[in-house]
Design a protein around this motif. Structure first.
Motif, PDB file in Angstrom:
ATOM      1  N   ILE A 177       0.844  -1.190   0.000  1.00 40.25           N
ATOM      2  CA  ILE A 177       0.000   0.000   0.000  1.00 40.25           C
ATOM      3  C   ILE A 177       0.881   1.243   0.000  1.00 40.25           C
ATOM      4  CG2 ILE A 177      -1.832  -1.186   1.273  1.00 40.25           C
ATOM      5  CD1 ILE A 177      -1.016   0.580   3.721  1.00 40.25           C
ATOM      6  N   ALA A 178       0.317   2.342  -0.445  1.00 44.24           N
ATOM      7  CA  ALA A 178       0.951   3.650  -0.302  1.00 44.24           C
ATOM      8  C   ALA A 178      -0.151   4.665  -0.093  1.00 44.24           C
ATOM      9  CB  ALA A 178       1.792   3.996  -1.520  1.00 44.24           C
ATOM     10  N   GLY A 179       0.140   5.678   0.680  1.00 41.34           N
ATOM     11  CA  GLY A 179      -0.876   6.690   0.942  1.00 41.34           C
ATOM     12  C   GLY A 179      -0.302   7.871   1.690  1.00 41.34           C
ATOM     13  N   SER A 180      -1.161   8.830   1.914  1.00 36.08           N
ATOM     14  CA  SER A 180      -0.797  10.050   2.627  1.00 36.08           C
ATOM     15  C   SER A 180      -0.948   9.830   4.128  1.00 36.08           C
ATOM     16  CB  SER A 180      -1.704  11.194   2.168  1.00 36.08           C
ATOM     17  OG  SER A 180      -1.463  12.363   2.916  1.00 36.08           O
ATOM     18  N   ALA A 181       0.062  10.200   4.893  1.00 34.74           N
ATOM     19  CA  ALA A 181       0.061   9.936   6.334  1.00 34.74           C
ATOM     20  C   ALA A 181      -0.886  10.862   7.090  1.00 34.74           C
ATOM     21  CB  ALA A 181       1.466  10.080   6.895  1.00 34.74           C
ATOM     22  N   VAL A 182      -1.775  10.257   7.857  1.00 31.79           N
ATOM     23  CA  VAL A 182      -2.491  10.943   8.921  1.00 31.79           C
ATOM     24  C   VAL A 182      -1.879  10.434  10.217  1.00 31.79           C
ATOM     25  CG1 VAL A 182      -4.691  11.179  10.151  1.00 31.79           C
ATOM     26  CG2 VAL A 182      -4.634  11.289   7.650  1.00 31.79           C
ATOM     27  N   THR A 183      -1.253  11.306  10.965  1.00 32.04           N
ATOM     28  CA  THR A 183      -0.473  10.886  12.125  1.00 32.04           C
ATOM     29  C   THR A 183      -1.257  11.071  13.421  1.00 32.04           C
ATOM     30  OG1 THR A 183       0.538  13.069  12.362  1.00 32.04           O
ATOM     31  CG2 THR A 183       1.668  11.470  10.946  1.00 32.04           C
ATOM     32  N   VAL A 184      -0.976  10.154  14.358  1.00 31.20           N
ATOM     33  CA  VAL A 184      -1.664  10.179  15.655  1.00 31.20           C
ATOM     34  C   VAL A 184      -0.641   9.969  16.763  1.00 31.20           C
ATOM     35  CG1 VAL A 184      -3.582   9.271  17.011  1.00 31.20           C
ATOM     36  CG2 VAL A 184      -3.624   9.059  14.513  1.00 31.20           C
ATOM     37  N   LEU A 185      -0.624  10.870  17.725  1.00 29.32           N
ATOM     38  CA  LEU A 185       0.198  10.712  18.918  1.00 29.32           C
ATOM     39  C   LEU A 185      -0.729  10.435  20.095  1.00 29.32           C
ATOM     40  CD1 LEU A 185       3.060  10.822  20.113  1.00 29.32           C
ATOM     41  CD2 LEU A 185       2.646  13.249  20.596  1.00 29.32           C
ATOM     42  N   CYS A 186      -0.682   9.190  20.579  1.00 27.99           N
ATOM     43  CA  CYS A 186      -1.547   8.748  21.682  1.00 27.99           C
ATOM     44  C   CYS A 186      -0.741   8.641  22.970  1.00 27.99           C
ATOM     45  CB  CYS A 186      -2.124   7.361  21.375  1.00 27.99           C
ATOM     46  SG  CYS A 186      -3.369   7.315  20.082  1.00 27.99           S
ATOM     47  N   TRP A 187      -1.449   8.686  24.088  1.00 34.76           N
ATOM     48  CA  TRP A 187      -0.836   8.360  25.360  1.00 34.76           C
ATOM     49  C   TRP A 187      -0.734   6.839  25.467  1.00 34.76           C
ATOM     50  CZ3 TRP A 187       1.709  11.587  28.284  1.00 34.76           C
ATOM     51  CH2 TRP A 187       2.072  11.197  29.588  1.00 34.76           C
ATOM     52  N   PRO A 188       0.331   6.305  26.073  1.00 38.16           N
ATOM     53  CA  PRO A 188       0.442   4.849  26.215  1.00 38.16           C
ATOM     54  C   PRO A 188      -0.781   4.236  26.898  1.00 38.16           C
ATOM     55  CG  PRO A 188       2.517   5.883  26.784  1.00 38.16           C
ATOM     56  CD  PRO A 188       1.521   7.000  26.601  1.00 38.16           C
ATOM     57  N   GLY A 189      -1.301   3.156  26.300  1.00 39.69           N
ATOM     58  CA  GLY A 189      -2.464   2.477  26.865  1.00 39.69           C
ATOM     59  C   GLY A 189      -3.771   3.213  26.684  1.00 39.69           C
ATOM     60  N   ASP A 190      -3.793   4.201  25.795  1.00 35.15           N
ATOM     61  CA  ASP A 190      -4.975   5.050  25.603  1.00 35.15           C
ATOM     62  C   ASP A 190      -5.191   5.263  24.102  1.00 35.15           C
ATOM     63  OD1 ASP A 190      -6.673   7.441  25.383  1.00 35.15           O
ATOM     64  OD2 ASP A 190      -6.294   7.709  27.533  1.00 35.15           O
ATOM     65  N   ASN A 191      -6.395   4.987  23.603  1.00 35.10           N
ATOM     66  CA  ASN A 191      -6.640   5.140  22.159  1.00 35.10           C
ATOM     67  C   ASN A 191      -7.630   6.256  21.833  1.00 35.10           C
ATOM     68  OD1 ASN A 191      -9.142   4.055  22.804  1.00 35.10           O
ATOM     69  ND2 ASN A 191      -8.981   2.301  21.415  1.00 35.10           N
ATOM     70  N   LEU A 192      -7.800   7.194  22.740  1.00 39.42           N
ATOM     71  CA  LEU A 192      -8.739   8.296  22.509  1.00 39.42           C
ATOM     72  C   LEU A 192      -8.447   9.024  21.204  1.00 39.42           C
ATOM     73  CD1 LEU A 192     -10.991  10.253  23.416  1.00 39.42           C
ATOM     74  CD2 LEU A 192      -9.217  11.527  24.676  1.00 39.42           C
ATOM     75  N   MET A 193      -7.180   9.288  20.932  1.00 47.87           N
ATOM     76  CA  MET A 193      -6.859  10.111  19.772  1.00 47.87           C
ATOM     77  C   MET A 193      -7.012   9.355  18.455  1.00 47.87           C
ATOM     78  SD  MET A 193      -6.568  12.808  21.396  1.00 47.87           S
ATOM     79  CE  MET A 193      -6.352  13.858  19.960  1.00 47.87           C
ATOM     80  N   ILE A 194      -7.035   8.018  18.506  1.00 47.16           N
ATOM     81  CA  ILE A 194      -7.363   7.279  17.277  1.00 47.16           C
ATOM     82  C   ILE A 194      -8.821   7.541  16.915  1.00 47.16           C
ATOM     83  CG2 ILE A 194      -7.459   5.036  16.142  1.00 47.16           C
ATOM     84  CD1 ILE A 194      -5.280   4.055  17.985  1.00 47.16           C
ATOM     85  N   HIS A 195      -9.686   7.563  17.915  1.00 49.35           N
ATOM     86  CA  HIS A 195     -11.091   7.906  17.663  1.00 49.35           C
ATOM     87  C   HIS A 195     -11.189   9.287  17.015  1.00 49.35           C
ATOM     88  CE1 HIS A 195     -13.181   4.607  19.787  1.00 49.35           C
ATOM     89  NE2 HIS A 195     -12.106   4.584  20.559  1.00 49.35           N
ATOM     90  N   ALA A 196     -10.399  10.236  17.520  1.00 44.78           N
ATOM     91  CA  ALA A 196     -10.436  11.591  16.958  1.00 44.78           C
ATOM     92  C   ALA A 196      -9.852  11.630  15.555  1.00 44.78           C
ATOM     93  CB  ALA A 196      -9.662  12.544  17.873  1.00 44.78           C
ATOM     94  N   ALA A 197      -8.885  10.772  15.278  1.00 46.16           N
ATOM     95  CA  ALA A 197      -8.209  10.801  13.984  1.00 46.16           C
ATOM     96  C   ALA A 197      -9.089  10.286  12.852  1.00 46.16           C
ATOM     97  CB  ALA A 197      -6.928   9.976  14.052  1.00 46.16           C
ATOM     98  N   VAL A 198      -9.993   9.375  13.145  1.00 42.41           N
ATOM     99  CA  VAL A 198     -10.840   8.795  12.092  1.00 42.41           C
ATOM    100  C   VAL A 198     -11.547   9.897  11.311  1.00 42.41           C
ATOM    101  CG1 VAL A 198     -12.851   7.339  11.627  1.00 42.41           C
ATOM    102  CG2 VAL A 198     -11.135   6.602  13.308  1.00 42.41           C
ATOM    103  N   GLU A 199     -12.005  10.912  12.014  1.00 44.24           N
ATOM    104  CA  GLU A 199     -12.719  12.012  11.364  1.00 44.24           C
ATOM    105  C   GLU A 199     -11.852  12.757  10.359  1.00 44.24           C
ATOM    106  OE1 GLU A 199     -15.528  15.769  12.767  1.00 44.24           O
ATOM    107  OE2 GLU A 199     -13.881  15.099  14.059  1.00 44.24           O
ATOM    108  N   GLN A 200     -10.539  12.747  10.571  1.00 44.69           N
ATOM    109  CA  GLN A 200      -9.624  13.489   9.702  1.00 44.69           C
ATOM    110  C   GLN A 200      -9.147  12.680   8.501  1.00 44.69           C
ATOM    111  OE1 GLN A 200      -9.442  16.635  10.399  1.00 44.69           O
ATOM    112  NE2 GLN A 200     -10.649  16.196  12.248  1.00 44.69           N
ATOM    113  N   CYS A 201      -9.522  11.424   8.428  1.00 45.04           N
ATOM    114  CA  CYS A 201      -9.038  10.546   7.361  1.00 45.04           C
ATOM    115  C   CYS A 201      -9.866  10.668   6.092  1.00 45.04           C
ATOM    116  CB  CYS A 201      -9.039   9.094   7.841  1.00 45.04           C
ATOM    117  SG  CYS A 201      -7.788   8.735   9.099  1.00 45.04           S
ATOM    118  N   ARG A 202      -9.181  10.557   4.973  1.00 45.51           N
ATOM    119  CA  ARG A 202      -9.819  10.566   3.658  1.00 45.51           C
ATOM    120  C   ARG A 202      -9.382   9.329   2.876  1.00 45.51           C
ATOM    121  NH1 ARG A 202      -8.352  16.639   1.495  1.00 45.51           N
ATOM    122  NH2 ARG A 202      -9.188  17.852   3.265  1.00 45.51           N
ATOM    123  N   ALA A 203     -10.047   9.118   1.755  1.00 41.77           N
ATOM    124  CA  ALA A 203      -9.662   8.014   0.877  1.00 41.77           C
ATOM    125  C   ALA A 203      -8.209   8.189   0.443  1.00 41.77           C
ATOM    126  CB  ALA A 203     -10.575   7.962  -0.339  1.00 41.77           C
TER     127      ALA A 203
END
Length: 232
Positions: A51-77
């Protein structure tokens, strides 16, 4: 730095990304002067995917996935989600539900320095993942982090909008402004390898095709028969 979600990142041209995907990690890495690899910190969850694509980056706190939930909204095809933590954490912060949401948005795959769970389901649905661990350990949703800021993954810094390429050989990152030059160098390498392949199919030795016999001599490597070694 305070926690932020950057909403308007610039993405590379789709045709550049598609061409790089067709070339694969090893070829592009060599064409870049053997740079760009994140290293062995992550491994593919599946086989035979590139695969290849444009990076959407996420910095999470260890053991915490809150910011992945927030990142989904910023993702595009065409995006690749890149997740890391400021200190090592192998908790299973990503699973089938996240993959379902990202697949709906056309995201190509995930690269994470953390762990993933629901491995069987991820493979069955064909969602591509490169991760540091397979781990059922759950996570919480309590701590702020950031989305679309520069992050460190293994040996490279990945910036939002960078081009990420991933296949069975690993994960590589390059800046979009370098893509055209890298493509030119990659195609030159493909042509060189095609010439070598044709020679090897005719029985030519790589030592001779690559003119390496003088190098062996320079380094003091000598050819001796077994009988001579036995007498030594």
């Amino acid at each position: 730095m305070k926690s932020v979600i950057v909403t308007d990142i610039e993405r590379p041209r789709a045709e550049l990304v598609e061409q790089l995907e067709q070339l694969g990690v090893a070829t592009v890495h060599e064409a870049m002067g053997r740079t760009g690899l994140v290293g062995t910190i992550v491994a593919p969850l599946q086989q035979g995917k590139c695969i290849a694509g444009s990076a959407v980056t996420v910095l999470c706190w260890p053991g915490d996935n809150l910011m992945i939930h927030a990142a989904v909204e910023q993702c595009r095809a065409g995006d690749v989600l890149v997740v890391t933590t400021p200190t090592p954490s192998l908790a299973g912060s990503f699973g089938e539900l996240f993959a379902t949401a990202l697949a709906y948005r056309g995201v190509r795959g995930l690269v994470t320095t953390g762990g993933v769970r629901d491995v069987r389901e991820l493979r069955e649905m064909g969602f591509s993942v490169w991760a540091a661990a397979q781990n059922a350990q759950g996570t919480v949703k309590n701590t702020a982090g950031s989305v679309n800021v520069p992050v460190v993954v293994g040996e490279v810094v990945i910036r939002p909008g960078d081009i990420v390429i991933a296949d069975d050989d690993g994960v590589l990152c390059l800046a979009p402004e370098d893509a055209e030059a890298v493509l030119e160098a990659s195609y030159a390498r493909v042509a060189k390898e095609s010439e070598a392949r044709a020679a090897y199919l005719e029985g030519k030795l790589s030592l001779d095709h690559n003119h390496l016999r003088p190098k062996l001599e320079e380094l003091g490597v000598s050819y001796v028969p077994q009988a001579e070694l036995d007498r030594a």
